[in-house]
Design an enzyme around this catalytic site. Structure first.
Site, PDB file in Angstrom:
ATOM      1  N   ALA A   1       0.851  -1.193   0.000  1.00  0.00           N
ATOM      2  CA  ALA A   1       0.000   0.000   0.000  1.00  0.00           C
ATOM      3  C   ALA A   1       0.882   1.236   0.000  1.00  0.00           C
ATOM      4  O   ALA A   1       2.013   1.202   0.500  1.00  0.00           O
ATOM      5  CB  ALA A   1      -0.918   0.007   1.221  1.00  0.00           C
ATOM      6  N   ASP A   2       0.371   2.287  -0.583  1.00  0.00           N
ATOM      7  CA  ASP A   2       1.107   3.547  -0.586  1.00  0.00           C
ATOM      8  C   ASP A   2       0.093   4.690  -0.608  1.00  0.00           C
ATOM      9  O   ASP A   2      -0.938   4.592  -1.279  1.00  0.00           O
ATOM     10  CB  ASP A   2       2.027   3.643  -1.806  1.00  0.00           C
ATOM     11  CG  ASP A   2       2.998   4.797  -1.655  1.00  0.00           C
ATOM     12  OD1 ASP A   2       4.051   4.605  -1.019  1.00  0.00           O
ATOM     13  OD2 ASP A   2       2.696   5.906  -2.145  1.00  0.00           O
TER      14      ASP A   2
END
Length: 196
Positions: free
Chosen positions: A72-73
């Protein structure tokens, strides 16, 4: 339930996985977070999430492993410009001066790789965050908390920055760094076995 490899050391992402009762192991990805010019600002977080998954798979796993890798970012964009983690307090101050009294986007990209089926699924959750107007004194007060350190856009929504956020259009979990709805939907789509 299968254990998911989380390609992040973020305490907030770990907290969200715990909320969902999903067993996980932390294995942070070390990647170059430079965004290629052909990637649009709104697509950057999804691109980086997939890059984190790829880095962990290549470094630690083989086709004999039958688990999942989750990346995730979170990126913050305003007027098509990406605001990453500030390099120093001066840049954090500049970010907060830009955001105060305005609305920007917080985009969290999620990438889920099913090693046994070689299937990579990616999604983005787009949220709008509005800051109230802030005085110079309020900005300095917030900077003194050091919450800006290692935080996209120079603030943490789960901290004292909430005092200055007048509105959120989106979900709290997404702004925190791991959208629960999108993740659940991705896992369900891939027949992940949730416990009853």
């Amino acid at each position: 339930m299968d254990t998911i490899i989380l390609a992040s050391s973020s305490p907030r992402r770990q907290e969200i996985l715990k909320r969902m009762n999903i067993p996980f192991a932390v294995n942070p990805a070390e990647i170059d977070e430079t965004i290629p010019k052909e990637i649009k600002a709104d697509e950057a977080s999804e691109y980086l999430a997939a890059k984190k998954v790829d880095a962990i798979y290549r470094k630690f796993y083989s086709d004999s492993y039958s688990g999942w890798i989750l990346g995730a970012d979170t990126t913050i964009t305003y007027k098509n410009k990406i605001y990453g983690k500030p390099k120093n307090i001066a840049e954090a101050r500049e970010f907060l001066n830009t955001f105060q009294g305005k609305t920007h986007k917080v985009i969290t990209g999620v990438a889920l790789y099913n090693i046994s089926t070689h299937y990579l699924c990616t999604r983005s959750s787009v949220n709008k965050v509005s800051f109230a107007p802030m005085t110079e004194q309020e900005i300095e007060m917030y900077l003194e908390t050091m919450e800006w350190h290692d935080a996209a856009g120079g603030y943490k929504i789960q901290g004292l920055a909430s005092c200055f956020i007048s509105r959120i259009d989106g979900t709290e979990s997404s702004v925190m760094g791991l959208p629960m709805f999108e993740l659940y939907d991705m896992l369900k789509e891939q027949d992940y076995k949730f416990s009853v």
